[in-house]
Design an enzyme around this catalytic site. Structure first.
Site, PDB file in Angstrom:
ATOM      1  N   GLY A  43      28.915  -6.249  56.623  1.00 29.79           N
ATOM      2  CA  GLY A  43      28.912  -7.063  55.415  1.00 29.79           C
ATOM      3  C   GLY A  43      27.691  -7.956  55.320  1.00 29.79           C
ATOM      4  CE1 TYR A  44      26.411 -14.090  53.197  1.00 26.30           C
ATOM      5  CE2 TYR A  44      24.171 -13.709  53.922  1.00 26.30           C
ATOM      6  CZ  TYR A  44      25.105 -14.464  53.250  1.00 26.30           C
ATOM      7  OH  TYR A  44      24.709 -15.624  52.608  1.00 26.30           O
ATOM      8  N   GLY A  54      20.266   1.964  60.003  1.00 23.86           N
ATOM      9  CA  GLY A  54      18.885   1.503  59.839  1.00 23.86           C
ATOM     10  C   GLY A  54      18.087   1.620  61.130  1.00 23.86           C
ATOM     11  CD  GLN A  95      23.836  -0.471  65.517  1.00 23.48           C
ATOM     12  OE1 GLN A  95      24.449  -1.424  65.953  1.00 23.48           O
ATOM     13  NE2 GLN A  95      23.587  -0.341  64.225  1.00 23.48           N
ATOM     14  CG  HIS A 121      23.469  -3.651  54.645  1.00 22.99           C
ATOM     15  ND1 HIS A 121      23.266  -5.011  54.611  1.00 22.99           N
ATOM     16  CD2 HIS A 121      23.836  -3.350  55.911  1.00 22.99           C
ATOM     17  CE1 HIS A 121      23.517  -5.512  55.797  1.00 22.99           C
ATOM     18  NE2 HIS A 121      23.851  -4.536  56.616  1.00 22.99           N
ATOM     19  CD  GLU A 161      17.003  -4.074  47.641  1.00 24.35           C
ATOM     20  OE1 GLU A 161      16.685  -2.932  48.004  1.00 24.35           O
ATOM     21  OE2 GLU A 161      17.481  -4.305  46.524  1.00 24.35           O
ATOM     22  CE  LYS A 196      16.256  -6.573  61.705  1.00 32.47           C
ATOM     23  NZ  LYS A 196      17.639  -6.628  62.235  1.00 32.47           N
ATOM     24  CB  SER A 224      18.163  -9.520  59.796  1.00 31.55           C
ATOM     25  OG  SER A 224      19.254 -10.023  60.561  1.00 31.55           O
ATOM     26  CB  SER A 225      23.352 -10.229  57.900  1.00 31.76           C
ATOM     27  OG  SER A 225      23.525  -8.963  57.319  1.00 31.76           O
TER      28      SER A 225
HETATM   29  O1  PAF Z   1      24.584  -2.391  62.556  1.00 31.75           O
HETATM   30  C1  PAF Z   1      25.674  -2.946  62.290  1.00 31.75           C
HETATM   31  O2  PAF Z   1      25.854  -3.599  61.243  1.00 31.75           O
HETATM   32  C2  PAF Z   1      26.817  -2.821  63.272  1.00 31.75           C
HETATM   33  O3  PAF Z   1      26.372  -2.827  64.589  1.00 31.75           O
HETATM   34  C3  PAF Z   1      27.707  -1.594  63.000  1.00 31.75           C
HETATM   35  C4  PAF Z   1      26.954  -0.293  63.206  1.00 31.75           C
HETATM   36  C5  PAF Z   1      28.250  -1.658  61.586  1.00 31.75           C
HETATM   37  C6  PAF Z   1      28.891  -1.593  63.975  1.00 31.75           C
HETATM   38  O4  PAF Z   1      29.666  -2.743  63.842  1.00 31.75           O
END
Ligand code: PAF
Length: 283
Positions: free
Chosen positions: A32-33, A148, A154, A38, A36, A150, A186-187
């Site tokens: 959430g939050y 992403g 991950q 996302h 651009e 970024k 970034s949020s």
């Molecule tokens: O990148 C994120 O926002 C989080 O790490 C994710 C992939 C949604 C998992 O909670």
């Protein structure tokens, strides 16, 4: 756009959407939050899939005890408006109880890739990410998952997870989206004071500086890392967690001349706010 709060609701909405719009299902997992960055993932999913799903869930298990879980920014009404405007078909926004019924007994861990760089700085973080994304993949039953670049590590962890657990999903990496002045979206940017935000521009400046050295023919790993550090260390509010130049496939730190595709990545703290950024370098 439909909103599901439970797995059962989601499954019914997914089936109805697939009946109305046969084709691929694309999922954009988020906490959430939305910004651009996302939205660029949602647009890519919208362009490629018949059904676009966005998940909104601030996952407690990926935050360390001293991290910002309780103060992580949340604004569901605004997030839903953004999803609607981007043409998302289904938003899955569950409660913690729905995602972790009876607690977090079953967990997923992705091994050595999870324990270096971000994983070393944030012990347990990637186990939390891997666990929740495994659940989201199992629930969403999507053909493609959009993430992403970024969060480069991950993305690598999740690609490995999908491959190892044989999830029938393609993990799609999408480019970093930046403000006009270079700050990666970034949020967490909302936490920065005006002064910290100005000094945070040293991150992208440092990465661009190293990129320019690379274009001039500099190949030495230390020289490239040093170029980034030099830029950031000039800022009094910046505390570097790490600046890494690592092999793009293994994330092993490089020494001497760079001859394989590499990831130049960094994590820097401004007060309690931790920012990450990266660029890819390819010989
Ligand atoms: O990148 C994120 O926002 C989080 O790490 C994710 C992939 C949604 C998992 O909670």
């Amino acid at each position: 756009m439909q909103i599901a709060r439970t797995v059962a609701e989601y499954r019914a909405l997914r089936a109805a959407s697939l009946a109305a719009r046969p084709g691929l299902v694309g999922v954009v997992p988020t906490m959430g939050y939305l910004h651009e960055g996302h939205q660029s993932l949602m647009r890519r999913a919208r362009a490629e899939c018949g059904t676009v799903v966005t998940t909104i869930f601030v996952n407690p298990t990926q935050f360390g005890p001293n991290e910002d879980f309780s103060r992580y920014p949340r604004d569901e009404a605004r997030d839903l408006a953004i999803c609607e405007a981007e043409g998302v078909d289904i938003v899955f926004a569950p409660s913690v109880e729905e995602m972790y019924p009876g607690g977090a007994e079953t967990t997923v861990s992705v091994g050595s890739l999870s324990r270096i760089l971000e994983g070393a700085a944030r012990p347990g973080h990637f186990d939390g990410v891997a666990t929740v994304v495994t659940k989201l993949f199992a629930i969403a039953q999507a053909d493609r998952g959009y993430f992403g670049q970024k969060d480069a590590q991950q993305l690598m962890v999740l690609r490995r997870l999908a491959e190892d657990l044989r999830f029938p999903i393609e993990v799609v990496g999408c480019p970093i989206i930046r403000e006009a002045d270079g700050l990666a979206l970034s949020s967490r940017n909302v936490y920065l004071s005006p002064e910290e935000r100005t000094q945070a521009l040293s991150l992208s400046r440092g990465l661009r500086g190293a990129e320019a050295l690379w274009a001039e023919g500099v190949r030495d790993a230390d020289a490239l890392r040093h170029r980034v550090r030099h830029e950031i260390e000039a800022e009094p509010l910046a505390n570097i967690d790490y600046v890494s130049l690592a092999d793009q496939r293994t994330l092993e730190e490089l020494a001497g001349p760079v001859t394989a595709p590499a990831l130049l990545s960094l994590a820097v703290r401004f007060g309690a706010t931790r920012l990450i950024d990266n660029i890819l370098i390819a010989p």
